[in-house]
Motif scaffolding. Sequence first.
Motif, PDB file in Angstrom:
ATOM      1  N   ALA A 232      -9.171   5.506  -7.053  1.00  0.00           N
ATOM      2  CA  ALA A 232      -9.735   4.975  -5.820  1.00  0.00           C
ATOM      3  C   ALA A 232      -9.316   3.522  -5.607  1.00  0.00           C
ATOM      4  CB  ALA A 232     -11.262   5.084  -5.855  1.00  0.00           C
ATOM      5  N   ARG A 233      -9.240   2.754  -6.690  1.00  0.00           N
ATOM      6  CA  ARG A 233      -8.790   1.365  -6.607  1.00  0.00           C
ATOM      7  C   ARG A 233      -7.393   1.283  -6.006  1.00  0.00           C
ATOM      8  NH1 ARG A 233      -7.367  -1.079 -12.287  1.00  0.00           N
ATOM      9  NH2 ARG A 233      -5.856   0.600 -12.063  1.00  0.00           N
ATOM     10  N   GLY A 234      -6.479   2.132  -6.499  1.00  0.00           N
ATOM     11  CA  GLY A 234      -5.130   2.133  -5.964  1.00  0.00           C
ATOM     12  C   GLY A 234      -5.101   2.524  -4.501  1.00  0.00           C
ATOM     13  N   ARG A 235      -5.954   3.484  -4.139  1.00  0.00           N
ATOM     14  CA  ARG A 235      -5.982   3.920  -2.741  1.00  0.00           C
ATOM     15  C   ARG A 235      -6.560   2.839  -1.831  1.00  0.00           C
ATOM     16  NH1 ARG A 235      -2.582   8.241  -2.147  1.00  0.00           N
ATOM     17  NH2 ARG A 235      -2.603   9.354  -4.133  1.00  0.00           N
ATOM     18  N   ILE A 236      -7.592   2.142  -2.312  1.00  0.00           N
ATOM     19  CA  ILE A 236      -8.148   1.035  -1.522  1.00  0.00           C
ATOM     20  C   ILE A 236      -7.098  -0.055  -1.352  1.00  0.00           C
ATOM     21  CG2 ILE A 236      -9.882  -0.799  -1.498  1.00  0.00           C
ATOM     22  CD1 ILE A 236     -11.746   1.119  -3.004  1.00  0.00           C
ATOM     23  N   ALA A 237      -6.378  -0.343  -2.423  1.00  0.00           N
ATOM     24  CA  ALA A 237      -5.309  -1.345  -2.338  1.00  0.00           C
ATOM     25  C   ALA A 237      -4.253  -0.915  -1.329  1.00  0.00           C
ATOM     26  CB  ALA A 237      -4.674  -1.550  -3.712  1.00  0.00           C
TER      27      ALA A 237
ATOM     28  N   GLY B 213      -9.419  11.126  -0.560  1.00  0.00           N
ATOM     29  CA  GLY B 213      -9.003  12.046  -1.609  1.00  0.00           C
ATOM     30  C   GLY B 213      -9.438  11.577  -2.986  1.00  0.00           C
ATOM     31  N   ALA B 214      -9.319  10.273  -3.244  1.00  0.00           N
ATOM     32  CA  ALA B 214      -9.721   9.737  -4.544  1.00  0.00           C
ATOM     33  C   ALA B 214     -11.223   9.878  -4.759  1.00  0.00           C
ATOM     34  CB  ALA B 214      -9.300   8.270  -4.657  1.00  0.00           C
TER      35      ALA B 214
ATOM     36  N   PHE C  28     -13.371  18.379  -5.962  1.00  0.00           N
ATOM     37  CA  PHE C  28     -12.357  19.436  -5.952  1.00  0.00           C
ATOM     38  C   PHE C  28     -12.079  19.954  -7.359  1.00  0.00           C
ATOM     39  CE2 PHE C  28     -11.247  17.488  -1.820  1.00  0.00           C
ATOM     40  CZ  PHE C  28     -11.165  18.631  -1.034  1.00  0.00           C
ATOM     41  N   MET C  29     -12.001  19.033  -8.324  1.00  0.00           N
ATOM     42  CA  MET C  29     -11.706  19.430  -9.699  1.00  0.00           C
ATOM     43  C   MET C  29     -12.800  20.321 -10.275  1.00  0.00           C
ATOM     44  SD  MET C  29     -10.322  15.724 -11.020  1.00  0.00           S
ATOM     45  CE  MET C  29     -10.610  16.126 -12.737  1.00  0.00           C
TER      46      MET C  29
ATOM     47  N   ILE D 155      -4.563  12.679   1.064  1.00  0.00           N
ATOM     48  CA  ILE D 155      -5.755  13.291   0.473  1.00  0.00           C
ATOM     49  C   ILE D 155      -5.348  14.193  -0.675  1.00  0.00           C
ATOM     50  CG2 ILE D 155      -7.624  14.934   0.882  1.00  0.00           C
ATOM     51  CD1 ILE D 155      -7.863  13.848   3.708  1.00  0.00           C
ATOM     52  N   ILE D 156      -4.350  15.033  -0.415  1.00  0.00           N
ATOM     53  CA  ILE D 156      -3.861  15.943  -1.452  1.00  0.00           C
ATOM     54  C   ILE D 156      -3.255  15.154  -2.605  1.00  0.00           C
ATOM     55  CG2 ILE D 156      -2.221  17.806  -1.939  1.00  0.00           C
ATOM     56  CD1 ILE D 156      -2.497  18.592   1.032  1.00  0.00           C
TER      57      ILE D 156
END
Length: 424
Positions: A156-161, A280-281, A287-288, A329-330
């Motif tokens: 999630a950190r990477g996605r926020i970045a 997605g994060a 999902f998992m 997302i995927i």
Amino acid sequence: MTALDDTTALAPPPLRRNRDFLLLWSGNWLQFFGSRMSNACYPLLALQISGGSAQAVGLASAAAVLPQAVVQVPAGVLVDRWDRLAVMRWCASGRVLVLGAVGATLALGVLGMELLLGLIAVEVSLAIIASLAERAAVRTVVPGEQLPAALSQNEARGRIAGLLGGPAGTVLYTWTRWSPFLAATLGAMIAAVNLRSIRSDLSTQTPRQRRPIHRDLADALHWLRGQRALRAMLAVVTAATALLQVVLQGLVVILVKEQSLPEATLGLVLGISGCGGLLGALTARWFMARLPLSVLLIGGLGVWAALMNAMAWATGPIQLGILFALMNIIGAVFGVATGVYQVAITPQHLQGRGAALSGLVVSLGATGGAFAAGKLLETYHGLLSLLVASGLMAVIAAVAALIPAVRKARIPDATARFGGSPHP
């Protein structure tokens, strides 16, 4: 004191109160943010310096992924030897110098393509080493039962970045070309200071335990050969990663060159797509818990093929951004699921080398895809290139469904596997 009190006393603190994890998370978030800003601007910078060449965009993208093929393996071996905290500190300091050099030479008007490609390669190399060190360090600062949550937060950190860094970088770039690199330099400086506050001992081996590098690497290769499902999935993901380069470069070429839209439009698309990655994060663990890894992988590749086909016919940046958001997302779910799978099956003393070998295989696909995508976009332009990539992605999904090891792949129970001490 009752037995319940004993259990409560021994329970690890939640991640939000784990000081070293928070310092590690926040310090590397600043570096991720700076990387997203600079990476979003490198293709634009290459397009400007080259006078509008799509092939130059491909070269810049290749310079960003080539170090993953060259640096991954030796970095993985050394990360399993060195003090991982010291590695992250030195990498942050090195990125201060490299990003500062990009901004300074650009401001002075002396930045050429050759120098740009070299600086990109060095910065990405430092980021790779730091990322491997952090991934291995998380297992030390976080109890085993909290590992899936920690890796989800890292994703999630990477996605926020990415959500904030890409748009911020392109906006700063349109204001003053060197400003995003100055901002990334400041972020790396703060990260270097932040990392010095971590107290955990992240060293791995004493000098007398160290062996020749080739023997350490041989151990990791021997382990990887025994992981049939991982090897099969790596082949599939490598091919898919190569095709994703067409999408990543195609956005720059289609929006800026073919549709003659302002460069800030790319930031809008990245911002929309970043929202998808963040979603997605945040939902990956959901999902998992409900779908096996094989369904996430094979089904996701099929949806990617359909979305890439739709992107070829998109008529504006909003549509492109929404379609790319769905792809992200995927991709974010893939990132969390495969990260947990990799860490769960890898022995602690092989974490750096295991991640490096897997990263090397995937990066080979990204490197080849970056070169091929530039040529493809130069020859066939955006629409036809995306259609070709979409068809090939559908073929990869079909092939993955025919591989027994991929169909049977399941994520191990991380809580049971890592219920003990984080140290080997």
